[in-house]
Scaffold this active site. Structure first.
Site, PDB file in Angstrom:
ATOM      1  N   ASP A 114      32.038  43.757  35.011  1.00 45.02           N
ATOM      2  CA  ASP A 114      32.028  42.960  33.782  1.00 45.02           C
ATOM      3  C   ASP A 114      31.402  41.589  34.016  1.00 45.02           C
ATOM      4  OD1 ASP A 114      34.108  41.868  35.234  1.00 45.02           O
ATOM      5  OD2 ASP A 114      35.634  42.147  33.686  1.00 45.02           O
ATOM      6  N   SER A 115      31.000  41.315  35.259  1.00 48.09           N
ATOM      7  CA  SER A 115      30.223  40.117  35.571  1.00 48.09           C
ATOM      8  C   SER A 115      28.901  40.102  34.817  1.00 48.09           C
ATOM      9  CB  SER A 115      29.956  40.043  37.079  1.00 48.09           C
ATOM     10  OG  SER A 115      29.440  41.273  37.568  1.00 48.09           O
ATOM     11  N   ASP A 145      33.944  48.848  35.558  1.00 49.51           N
ATOM     12  CA  ASP A 145      35.014  47.898  35.277  1.00 49.51           C
ATOM     13  C   ASP A 145      35.657  48.178  33.922  1.00 49.51           C
ATOM     14  OD1 ASP A 145      35.571  46.134  37.318  1.00 49.51           O
ATOM     15  OD2 ASP A 145      34.135  44.622  36.684  1.00 49.51           O
ATOM     16  N   LYS A 176      37.748  50.513  37.422  1.00 47.92           N
ATOM     17  CA  LYS A 176      38.392  49.442  38.191  1.00 47.92           C
ATOM     18  C   LYS A 176      39.207  48.564  37.263  1.00 47.92           C
ATOM     19  CE  LYS A 176      36.067  45.827  39.904  1.00 47.92           C
ATOM     20  NZ  LYS A 176      36.803  44.672  39.305  1.00 47.92           N
ATOM     21  N   GLU A 214      41.968  45.061  37.248  1.00 47.41           N
ATOM     22  CA  GLU A 214      42.446  43.901  38.000  1.00 47.41           C
ATOM     23  C   GLU A 214      43.963  43.808  37.939  1.00 47.41           C
ATOM     24  OE1 GLU A 214      40.571  40.275  36.810  1.00 47.41           O
ATOM     25  OE2 GLU A 214      38.536  41.049  37.076  1.00 47.41           O
ATOM     26  N   GLU A 272      39.336  39.836  46.342  1.00 51.50           N
ATOM     27  CA  GLU A 272      38.380  38.768  46.036  1.00 51.50           C
ATOM     28  C   GLU A 272      38.979  37.391  46.254  1.00 51.50           C
ATOM     29  OE1 GLU A 272      35.448  37.161  42.425  1.00 51.50           O
ATOM     30  OE2 GLU A 272      36.616  38.991  42.153  1.00 51.50           O
TER      31      GLU A 272
END
Length: 262
Positions: free
Chosen positions: A43-44, A82, A111, A113, A180
């Site tokens: 999602d960056s 993501d 993925k 978080e 991270e």
């Protein structure tokens, strides 16, 4: 290079380092597939492609669009997509959105978080046939709640919490874990505490592999360069030089000459 599977990825624990890199389109995915073990549709893209200050406004529709593009460009590479902010707040929404990824793209995994607080969500997805990559430590989707991007693992309490997070995500059924923005010595302890591969980003070299945002790694994203990013080329300067040369040749009528004319 033969496409990895969940099984062969797990076998890389404490063995050959895993190379992961972000990709958002077919063009770059095709270029990366010879070197990358895993492509992460991160999602960056909301920042490097969308020009936004963080990842939070990314939508499922955007992620599905980009995941499809990446899978088309690198059909023989393992692809993780993501799950964007707000799409896995509870088990029902998490499963519905993860099913969208599987139904609407060829992506191999999703993925999410979060640590121990997300373990039940991870377990629910895994129990329903979704392969999950975890993500602990600095969580970009929590940047506003935490007041910025803050390095983790600076105290023994934080170190133990990260180890607990990793173990909870592993026990929930995740096959791999991204860590991270964590102090290198702590990330090494985290990696040693679980049986699944741990992929670092800004977390030192004592883990099972590395991931970088490709626009950072290639020097294409100019607004900000994180301390942990090594730029393997000055992509922005190279692109600007090429475009300036094109501009000059167009204005001077040098291009196109007889070699580029029917």
């Amino acid at each position: 290079m033969k496409k990895l599977t969940i099984g062969t990825i797990k076998q890389r624990k404490n063995d050959k380092a895993i190379v992961m890199i972000t990709a958002y389109d077919a063009l770059f995915a095709r270029l990366f597939q010879e070197s990358a073990d895993i492509l992460l549709v991160g999602d960056s893209l909301n920042m490097s492609f969308g020009g936004n200050l963080d990842t939070l406004s990314t939508t499922m529709d955007q992620m599905i669009y980009h995941a499809n593009a990446v899978c088309k460009g690198a059909p023989d590479t393992f692809v993780i997509c993501d799950m964007p902010f707000g799409t896995y707040n509870d088990q029902s929404s998490a499963l519905a959105n993860a099913i969208r990824v599987y139904r609407e793209t060829p992506a191999d995994a999703v993925k999410i978080e979060g640590g121990a607080d997300k373990a039940l969500l991870v377990k629910h997805l895994v129990n329903n046939g979704i392969a999950v990559c975890g993500h602990i430590g600095l969580l970009p989707q929590s940047v506003r709640a935490e007041g910025g991007y803050k390095v983790k693992g600076k105290s023994e309490e934080e170190a133990l919490s990260l180890i607990a997070d990793a173990q909870a995500i592993e026990n929930a059924g995740a096959f791999i874990l991204v860590i991270e923005g964590v102090k290198a010595d702590v990330a090494s302890r985290v990696a040693a505490s679980v049986r699944i591969p741990v992929i670092g980003i800004g977390a030192g070299n004592g883990v099972d592999g590395q991931v970088l945002v490709f626009s950072d790694m290639l020097g294409l994203y100019e607004p900000f360069v994180p301390k942990f990013v090594k730029q393997y080329m000055n992509g922005a300067a190279a692109v600007k030089h090429a475009v300036a040369e094109y501009k000059s040749e167009v204005q001077s009528k040098v291009f196109p000459d007889e070699h580029y004319t029917y």
